[in-house]
Design a protein around this motif. Structure first.
Motif, mmCIF file in Angstrom:
data_model
loop_
_atom_site.group_PDB
_atom_site.id
_atom_site.type_symbol
_atom_site.label_atom_id
_atom_site.label_comp_id
_atom_site.label_asym_id
_atom_site.label_seq_id
_atom_site.Cartn_x
_atom_site.Cartn_y
_atom_site.Cartn_z
ATOM 1 N N ALA A 27 121.567 7.321 0.568
ATOM 2 C CA ALA A 27 120.436 7.338 1.098
ATOM 3 C C ALA A 27 120.432 7.134 2.424
ATOM 4 O O ALA A 27 121.292 6.489 3.052
ATOM 5 C CB ALA A 27 119.797 6.383 0.246
ATOM 6 N N ALA A 30 122.244 4.107 5.107
ATOM 7 C CA ALA A 30 123.088 3.522 4.203
ATOM 8 C C ALA A 30 124.508 3.828 4.756
ATOM 9 O O ALA A 30 125.341 3.674 3.861
ATOM 10 C CB ALA A 30 122.869 4.281 2.713
ATOM 11 N N THR A 134 119.512 13.751 -2.441
ATOM 12 C CA THR A 134 117.939 14.059 -2.906
ATOM 13 C C THR A 134 117.820 15.335 -3.493
ATOM 14 O O THR A 134 116.752 15.764 -3.824
ATOM 15 C CB THR A 134 117.122 13.440 -1.990
ATOM 16 O OG1 THR A 134 116.952 14.708 -1.011
ATOM 17 C CG2 THR A 134 117.171 12.382 -1.445
ATOM 18 N N ILE A 156 125.838 3.531 -1.525
ATOM 19 C CA ILE A 156 124.419 3.134 -2.109
ATOM 20 C C ILE A 156 124.222 1.495 -1.412
ATOM 21 O O ILE A 156 124.988 0.721 -1.346
ATOM 22 C CB ILE A 156 124.738 2.715 -3.657
ATOM 23 C CG1 ILE A 156 124.643 3.988 -4.358
ATOM 24 C CG2 ILE A 156 123.461 2.088 -4.007
ATOM 25 C CD1 ILE A 156 124.733 4.315 -5.840
ATOM 26 N N ARG A 157 122.937 1.674 -0.877
ATOM 27 C CA ARG A 157 122.531 0.364 -0.238
ATOM 28 C C ARG A 157 121.457 -0.414 -1.097
ATOM 29 O O ARG A 157 120.742 0.142 -1.832
ATOM 30 C CB ARG A 157 122.013 0.631 1.149
ATOM 31 C CG ARG A 157 121.789 -0.814 1.842
ATOM 32 C CD ARG A 157 121.259 -0.188 3.305
ATOM 33 N NE ARG A 157 121.023 -1.263 4.077
ATOM 34 C CZ ARG A 157 120.528 -1.526 5.483
ATOM 35 N NH1 ARG A 157 120.324 -0.212 6.175
ATOM 36 N NH2 ARG A 157 120.301 -2.392 6.201
ATOM 37 N N PRO A 159 118.552 -1.527 -2.411
ATOM 38 C CA PRO A 159 117.298 -0.750 -2.382
ATOM 39 C C PRO A 159 115.971 -1.363 -1.449
ATOM 40 O O PRO A 159 115.576 -0.561 -0.863
ATOM 41 C CB PRO A 159 116.586 -0.773 -3.720
ATOM 42 C CG PRO A 159 117.813 -0.792 -4.551
ATOM 43 C CD PRO A 159 118.592 -1.985 -3.810
ATOM 44 N N ARG A 162 117.431 -1.156 2.238
ATOM 45 C CA ARG A 162 117.607 0.172 2.608
ATOM 46 C C ARG A 162 116.191 0.516 3.302
ATOM 47 O O ARG A 162 115.850 1.205 4.081
ATOM 48 C CB ARG A 162 117.954 0.894 1.750
ATOM 49 C CG ARG A 162 118.474 2.392 2.324
ATOM 50 C CD ARG A 162 118.021 3.554 1.104
ATOM 51 N NE ARG A 162 116.727 3.664 0.880
ATOM 52 C CZ ARG A 162 115.718 4.215 1.760
ATOM 53 N NH1 ARG A 162 116.202 4.680 2.805
ATOM 54 N NH2 ARG A 162 114.509 4.224 1.260
ATOM 55 N N GLN A 166 114.842 1.645 6.872
ATOM 56 C CA GLN A 166 114.018 2.846 7.128
ATOM 57 C C GLN A 166 112.590 2.672 7.547
ATOM 58 O O GLN A 166 112.056 3.493 8.507
ATOM 59 C CB GLN A 166 114.146 3.608 5.565
ATOM 60 C CG GLN A 166 113.210 5.082 6.167
ATOM 61 C CD GLN A 166 113.098 5.969 4.725
ATOM 62 O OE1 GLN A 166 113.621 5.471 3.569
ATOM 63 N NE2 GLN A 166 112.394 6.859 4.667
ATOM 64 N N ARG A 196 113.598 8.178 -0.887
ATOM 65 C CA ARG A 196 114.737 8.228 -0.149
ATOM 66 C C ARG A 196 115.926 7.448 -0.839
ATOM 67 O O ARG A 196 117.353 7.815 -0.653
ATOM 68 C CB ARG A 196 114.833 8.077 1.493
ATOM 69 C CG ARG A 196 113.873 9.096 2.097
ATOM 70 C CD ARG A 196 114.470 10.464 2.131
ATOM 71 N NE ARG A 196 115.675 10.881 2.660
ATOM 72 C CZ ARG A 196 115.607 10.983 3.932
ATOM 73 N NH1 ARG A 196 114.799 11.336 4.706
ATOM 74 N NH2 ARG A 196 116.955 11.300 4.610
ATOM 75 N N GLY A 197 115.504 6.314 -1.431
ATOM 76 C CA GLY A 197 116.387 5.531 -2.204
ATOM 77 C C GLY A 197 116.102 5.438 -3.762
ATOM 78 O O GLY A 197 116.532 4.457 -4.258
ATOM 79 N N TYR A 199 117.559 5.972 -6.435
ATOM 80 C CA TYR A 199 118.872 6.204 -7.172
ATOM 81 C C TYR A 199 118.803 6.539 -8.670
ATOM 82 O O TYR A 199 119.755 7.062 -9.244
ATOM 83 C CB TYR A 199 119.511 4.801 -6.831
ATOM 84 C CG TYR A 199 120.045 4.223 -5.933
ATOM 85 C CD1 TYR A 199 120.721 5.045 -4.661
ATOM 86 C CD2 TYR A 199 119.471 3.117 -5.196
ATOM 87 C CE1 TYR A 199 120.895 4.788 -3.418
ATOM 88 C CE2 TYR A 199 119.835 2.637 -3.879
ATOM 89 C CZ TYR A 199 120.432 3.561 -3.012
ATOM 90 O OH TYR A 199 120.434 3.223 -1.563
ATOM 91 N N GLN A 276 114.804 0.299 -9.796
ATOM 92 C CA GLN A 276 116.182 0.630 -9.178
ATOM 93 C C GLN A 276 117.107 -0.303 -9.576
ATOM 94 O O GLN A 276 118.294 0.130 -9.728
ATOM 95 C CB GLN A 276 115.847 0.932 -7.630
ATOM 96 C CG GLN A 276 114.914 1.896 -7.345
ATOM 97 C CD GLN A 276 115.297 3.498 -7.779
ATOM 98 O OE1 GLN A 276 116.336 3.598 -7.804
ATOM 99 N NE2 GLN A 276 114.314 4.095 -7.864
#
Length: 293
Positions: A27, A30, A134, A156-157, A159, A162, A166, A196-197, A199, A276
């Protein structure tokens, strides 16, 4: 963007077009820039003199197509400026490469292989483009056929962390600072912060096509706590030798501390992103998700 390899001419001007061996995704915000900068130092890996080749996004995500030619022209100008700043001429081989990469036809299968053509014989090639995470289903079907032997690293960060990173980046770029809690709450409603995140949508697509021997997931928090340990895991996964990297603990992008997201806005984001967390716990386990921070 990373250009140190172009600067020291670590490439073969007679190299043949080739596909990448390794792909870095994740993402936005990240840690992929850090990963790219570290691995670009490794003598067994060749990276392009710019981060984010964006080939698959151009092919499968229509909204990317309008700005990607500009992305490469800006990269070319930045690389040329670095040589100028050092009082050097751009080496002929480098200039020829940059001219070809920014000239139509771009984003064809052959063009993508040309991006990696200067890689010296015996080296492995790397494309770090976080937005590949994505891609739609048909994009991953294409990758599975086009890169049948490539390996992937997906960072993976946490959520919420992240999304906040952003959000702060987007506000800084727009030179905007919310003045009230109402304005902050409006900002966190921006759907891009979730997309964008996402997952829960994207990870299953990758897992459906790539098994664990080709897909390495890493929790973002490990980069801050044990950056060298992260690189050792990546080296082992890629099958390359351990290397003594420079500046492993250096932050690539420092957060804007003048932008403090209020607790109510953070809580609103948490509520939006709650699915998430449940997905990540179920998919990767508590031990993995406990390493987000």
């Amino acid at each position: 963007m990373t250009s140190q390899k172009a600067g020291r001419m670590n490439w073969d001007p007679e190299g043949k077009p080739r596909k990448p061996d390794f792909i870095g995704i994740g993402a936005q915000k990240a840690g992929t820039t850090w990963l790219s900068q570290m691995l670009s130092q490794h003598p067994e890996i060749w990276t392009p003199p710019f981060k984010e080749v964006q080939f698959f996004n151009h092919r499968f995500i229509e909204e990317h197509r309008s700005w990607l030619p500009w992305h490469f022209k800006r990269a070319k100008a930045n690389i040329q400026k670095r040589y100028e700043t050092r009082g050097e001429d751009v080496p002929r081989e480098v200039q020829k490469y940059l001219d070809r990469i920014t000239r139509e036809p771009m984003f064809t299968n052959h063009w993508y292989k040309l991006v990696f053509s200067p890689a010296p014989a015996g080296s492995k090639t790397l494309d770090v483009t976080p937005e590949y995470s994505t891609l739609p289903e048909e994009g991953l079907d294409f990758i599975a056929k086009f890169l049948p032997d490539a390996k992937f690293v997906y960072i993976i960060r946490h959520p919420v962390d992240r999304a906040i990173s952003q959000l702060k980046m987007n506000l800084t770029r727009k030179r905007r600072k919310p003045a009230s809690i109402e304005q902050w709450l409006a900002e966190v409603e921006d759907p891009v912060l979730v997309d964008r995140g996402d997952y829960r949508t994207y990870v299953p697509r990758w897992n459906a096509r790539f098994t664990a021997d080709r897909m390495l997931y890493l929790p973002f928090g490990m980069i801050a706590r044990d950056p060298l340990g992260v690189l050792r895991r990546v080296e082992s996964f890629f099958g390359i030798a351990p290397f003594d990297y420079r500046d492993v603990g250096k932050k690539v992008f420092a957060s804007d501390n003048t932008l403090v997201v209020p607790d109510k806005a953070r809580a609103a984001l948490r509520a939006k992103l709650e699915p998430q967390f449940a997905f990540l716990d179920e998919t990767f386990g508590k031990e993995f998700t406990s390493q987000f921070r």
